[in-house]
Design an enzyme around this catalytic site. Structure first.
Site, mmCIF file in Angstrom:
data_model
loop_
_atom_site.group_PDB
_atom_site.id
_atom_site.type_symbol
_atom_site.label_atom_id
_atom_site.label_comp_id
_atom_site.label_asym_id
_atom_site.label_seq_id
_atom_site.Cartn_x
_atom_site.Cartn_y
_atom_site.Cartn_z
ATOM 1 N N GLU A 185 22.876 -39.421 -3.821
ATOM 2 C CA GLU A 185 24.330 -38.837 -3.436
ATOM 3 C C GLU A 185 24.257 -37.453 -3.939
ATOM 4 O O GLU A 185 24.738 -36.928 -5.423
ATOM 5 C CB GLU A 185 25.128 -38.931 -3.079
ATOM 6 C CG GLU A 185 26.241 -38.459 -2.867
ATOM 7 C CD GLU A 185 27.621 -39.384 -2.413
ATOM 8 O OE1 GLU A 185 28.410 -38.163 -1.706
ATOM 9 O OE2 GLU A 185 27.923 -40.039 -2.887
ATOM 10 N N GLU A 232 34.248 -41.551 4.252
ATOM 11 C CA GLU A 232 34.544 -41.845 3.131
ATOM 12 C C GLU A 232 35.465 -40.046 2.863
ATOM 13 O O GLU A 232 35.417 -39.447 2.243
ATOM 14 C CB GLU A 232 33.604 -41.433 2.012
ATOM 15 C CG GLU A 232 34.031 -41.995 0.826
ATOM 16 C CD GLU A 232 32.420 -40.882 -0.074
ATOM 17 O OE1 GLU A 232 31.997 -42.177 -0.290
ATOM 18 O OE2 GLU A 232 32.273 -40.234 -0.786
#
Length: 267
Positions: free
Chosen positions: A140, A239
Site C-alpha cells: 500500500e 478506513e
C-alpha cells in the site's frame, strides 16, 4: 456488473467501543459482511476469530505488526510469522506488508536505493512464506505529504514498479484512494491503469479522512461506479475516521445500496 463489497475497518470504525471483538460484533449488526483489522495483535487471535464468527463476518485483511516505529520499523522483519499465524486463525486471505520508513534524520533520496534492495529481498521471502499458506501479500502506497513523511512507498507508480521487480503472483497492490488522491490525483487514469494488479481497495474522504459523503474533494458515487465499470471484484475497506456515531455515518452506504436496488442489510 456486480455491486461492490464493503468491509468495515474496525481499527478505524466504531471508536465508541473499547475493543476489537466488540467492534467486530457491531460491524456485523450494522450489516457488514466483511471486516479488516489494521493491527489485531493486542487480542488473542482465537478471540477475534470467535467474535467474527459470532458477527457472521469474514476477516479479509490484516497488517503486519508495526515494529518499533521510532526506529523506522513498520515493515516485515520478524512480524511476518505472527501475521501469518493471525491470518490463518482468522481465515484471512490477505496481509498488508508494511514497507517501513526512512530512518530519522536520513536523507530519503540517499537511502532509497539501499532500502529498496532490502525491501525487494524481504518481499521475495514474504511471497514464499505466504504462498505456502495460500495467502496474498499487499503493498500500500501511503502519502508522504500529510500522513507519514518518512514512509518508503508513497505512490502507486513506485509500488507497481516494486511488484514488477519482485514478480510474484501472490503479491498485489492495495489502493487506498485517500493516499492516491493526496499524492498524485488523476484517480480515473490511475484506477484504470493499476486496477488489474489491485487486490484490495480502501476509502476515505480527502482531506479530512471522514466518511465518503463528508465534505471534501472526492466524488465517491462516481468512483464506485468506475470501480464497478472496470470490473473490480475485491473488497472496499472503510478506513475512515467517523465524524460522529459510526452507524449514523453509514448513510452513504445505504444510498449506495438503494441506488443498486438492494436495501442495505443494516437498515
Amino acid at each position: 456488473m456486480a455491486p461492490l463489497r464493503f468491509s468495515a475497518n474496525v481499527s478505524w470504525l466504531f471508536p465508541e467501543l473499547p475493543g476489537l471483538p466488540e467492534r467486530l460484533r457491531a460491524a456485523g449488526r450494522a450489516g457488514f459482511e466483511a471486516a479488516e483489522v489494521a493491527w489485531p495483535y493486542a487480542e488473542p487471535p482465537e478471540a477475534l476469530a470467535q467474535a467474527a464468527r459470532d458477527a457472521r463476518l469474514r476477516v479479509v485483511l490484516i497488517n503486519t505488526p508495526p515494529g518499533d516505529q521510532e526506529k523506522g520499523e513498520m515493515g516485515l522483519g520478524e512480524g511476518l510469522e505472527k501475521a501469518v499465524l493471525y491470518a490463518k486463525t482468522l481465515g484471512c486471505p490477505s496481509i498488508h506488508l508494511m514497507a517501513g520508513r526512512a530512518p530519522q534524520g536520513a536523507d530519503g533520496a540517499a537511502v532509497r536505493g539501499e532500502m529498496e534492495t532490502v525491501f525487494l529481498e524481504n518481499l521475495k521471502h514474504a511471497a514464499e512464506v505466504l504462498a505456502q499458506e495460500n495467502l496474498v501479500g499487499l503493498l500500500e502506497p501511503i502519502n508522504t505529504r500529510i500522513t507519514d513523511p518518512r514512509y518508503f512507498l508513497d505512490t502507486p507508480q513506485h509500488a507497481a514498479a516494486i511488484l514488477q521487480k519482485v514478480g510474484r503472483p501472490n503479491l498485489q497492490l492495495q489502493m487506498d484512494i485517500f493516499h492516491w488522491q493526496i499524492m498524485d490525483g488523476n484517480l480515473t487514469g490511475n484506477i484504470r491503469e493499476f486496477l488489474p494488479i489491485v487486490g484490495h481497495v480502501q476509502i476515505a474522504q480527502v482531506p479530512g479522512r471522514g466518511e465518503p459523503d463528508s465534505p471534501g474533494e472526492l466524488n465517491f458515487p462516481y468512483l464506485f461506479q468506475l470501480l464497478e465499470d472496470e470490473g473490480y471484484q475485491g473488497f472496499v475497506g472503510c478506513e475512515y475516521r467517523p465524524q460522529g456515531d459510526t452507524v449514523d455515518g453509514l448513510s452513504w452506504l445505504c444510498s449506495y445500496w438503494d441506488s443498486r436496488g438492494h436495501p442495505w442489510a443494516g437498515q
